[in-house]
Scaffold this motif. Structure first.
Motif, PDB file in Angstrom:
ATOM      1  N   ASN A   6       0.838  -1.188   0.000  1.00 61.41           N
ATOM      2  CA  ASN A   6       0.000   0.000   0.000  1.00 61.41           C
ATOM      3  C   ASN A   6       0.877   1.242   0.000  1.00 61.41           C
ATOM      4  O   ASN A   6       2.099   1.169   0.002  1.00 61.41           O
ATOM      5  N   TYR A  82      -8.346   1.379   7.141  1.00 64.65           N
ATOM      6  CA  TYR A  82      -9.585   1.426   6.364  1.00 64.65           C
ATOM      7  C   TYR A  82      -9.725   0.131   5.595  1.00 64.65           C
ATOM      8  O   TYR A  82      -8.800  -0.305   4.912  1.00 64.65           O
ATOM      9  N   ASP A  83     -10.879  -0.493   5.717  1.00 62.03           N
ATOM     10  CA  ASP A  83     -11.201  -1.722   5.009  1.00 62.03           C
ATOM     11  C   ASP A  83     -12.502  -1.467   4.256  1.00 62.03           C
ATOM     12  O   ASP A  83     -13.526  -1.181   4.864  1.00 62.03           O
ATOM     13  N   SER A  84     -12.454  -1.546   2.914  1.00 57.43           N
ATOM     14  CA  SER A  84     -13.619  -1.182   2.107  1.00 57.43           C
ATOM     15  C   SER A  84     -14.545  -2.355   1.804  1.00 57.43           C
ATOM     16  O   SER A  84     -15.492  -2.209   1.042  1.00 57.43           O
ATOM     17  N   SER A  85     -14.306  -3.504   2.392  1.00 57.95           N
ATOM     18  CA  SER A  85     -15.184  -4.649   2.159  1.00 57.95           C
ATOM     19  C   SER A  85     -16.554  -4.408   2.800  1.00 57.95           C
ATOM     20  O   SER A  85     -16.750  -3.458   3.554  1.00 57.95           O
ATOM     21  N   ASP A  86     -17.517  -5.281   2.500  1.00 57.61           N
ATOM     22  CA  ASP A  86     -18.875  -5.133   3.041  1.00 57.61           C
ATOM     23  C   ASP A  86     -18.900  -5.138   4.567  1.00 57.61           C
ATOM     24  O   ASP A  86     -19.690  -4.450   5.196  1.00 57.61           O
ATOM     25  N   GLY A  88     -16.339  -4.249   6.379  1.00 62.99           N
ATOM     26  CA  GLY A  88     -15.127  -3.507   6.718  1.00 62.99           C
ATOM     27  C   GLY A  88     -15.325  -2.485   7.818  1.00 62.99           C
ATOM     28  O   GLY A  88     -16.397  -2.371   8.421  1.00 62.99           O
ATOM     29  N   GLN A  89     -14.271  -1.718   8.043  1.00 61.75           N
ATOM     30  CA  GLN A  89     -14.286  -0.748   9.120  1.00 61.75           C
ATOM     31  C   GLN A  89     -13.349   0.415   8.810  1.00 61.75           C
ATOM     32  O   GLN A  89     -12.470   0.302   7.975  1.00 61.75           O
ATOM     33  N   LEU A  90     -13.561   1.489   9.501  1.00 60.83           N
ATOM     34  CA  LEU A  90     -12.661   2.631   9.496  1.00 60.83           C
ATOM     35  C   LEU A  90     -12.254   2.854  10.939  1.00 60.83           C
ATOM     36  O   LEU A  90     -13.113   2.993  11.813  1.00 60.83           O
ATOM     37  N   SER A 124     -18.616  -0.507   8.438  1.00 61.16           N
ATOM     38  CA  SER A 124     -19.238  -0.179   7.154  1.00 61.16           C
ATOM     39  C   SER A 124     -20.672  -0.666   7.058  1.00 61.16           C
ATOM     40  O   SER A 124     -21.513  -0.028   6.436  1.00 61.16           O
TER      41      SER A 124
END
Length: 195
Positions: A6, A82-86, A88-90, A124
């Motif tokens: 990343n 940050y995790d953009s999966s369904d 996920g979480q910030l 999320s």
């Protein structure tokens, strides 16, 4: 085994490359001049190279120390996940604190101090939020490779209050508070750049 690169990894390795290219190892005299370098930026090497799978919830990606005098430093830290999966979480975490050196031996420095930490985690899939605030007394050991580059570790005891709040709920008692204590950052390695 899957390896992801990343933006943080690119910045870390580019910074280390530049520092190692311009820094000359000058032995003990360079380490003695460390007391004149006021700033230290540190990166969590354990997270980057994955030597250990789970350090706990108190790992910070970016560390900063400002030397007030030869033995006392003010500190801060920042973490962002940050995790953009369904599912996920910030998550964001910050810390501020102070440390004081109590022993100096060749290229080693030993210090202790305390941090105040706080964080917020949002999911999320819902409007549930987790808040946390706590204190972290720690013991640290730093090894100077030369005047601009170091490796350190800071095992600590985290005492924190956490609050879970579900904003989707119509229940007036949808918030929950609890207290927890745990040993954190055992095995964490911080790569430091001093300037």
């Amino acid at each position: 085994m899957r390896f992801r690169i990343n933006f943080f990894h690119i910045i870390l390795f580019a910074t280390l490359f530049v520092v190692l290219q311009v820094t000359e190892s000058t032995g003990q005299s360079a380490v003695d001049s460390v007391s004149f370098l006021k700033h230290q930026v540190g990166f969590n090497a354990t997270q980057t190279i994955r030597l250990f799978e789970d350090e706990s919830t108190n790992n910070f990606e970016l560390h900063y120390r400002y030397k007030v005098n030869s033995s006392t430093s003010l500190r801060s830290g920042l973490n962002y996940r940050y995790d953009s999966s369904d599912s996920g979480q910030l998550a964001t975490d910050i810390k501020v604190g102070i440390d004081k050196r109590f022993k100096k031996s060749d290229q080693w420095r030993f210090y202790s101090g305390i941090d105040l930490v706080g964080g917020l985690q949002t999911l999320s899939s819902s409007s549930r939020k987790n808040y946390r605030i706590g204190v972290v007394p720690f013991f640290g050991a730093i090894y100077y490779l030369d005047e601009h580059f170091s490796i350190s570790t800071e095992p600590a005891l985290l005492a924190q209050v956490r609050r879970f709040k579900n904003e989707d709920s119509f229940n007036a008692n949808s918030s929950t508070w609890w207290f927890e204590m745990e040993l954190v950052n055992v095995g964490q390695l911080i790569l430091g750049i001093h300037f």
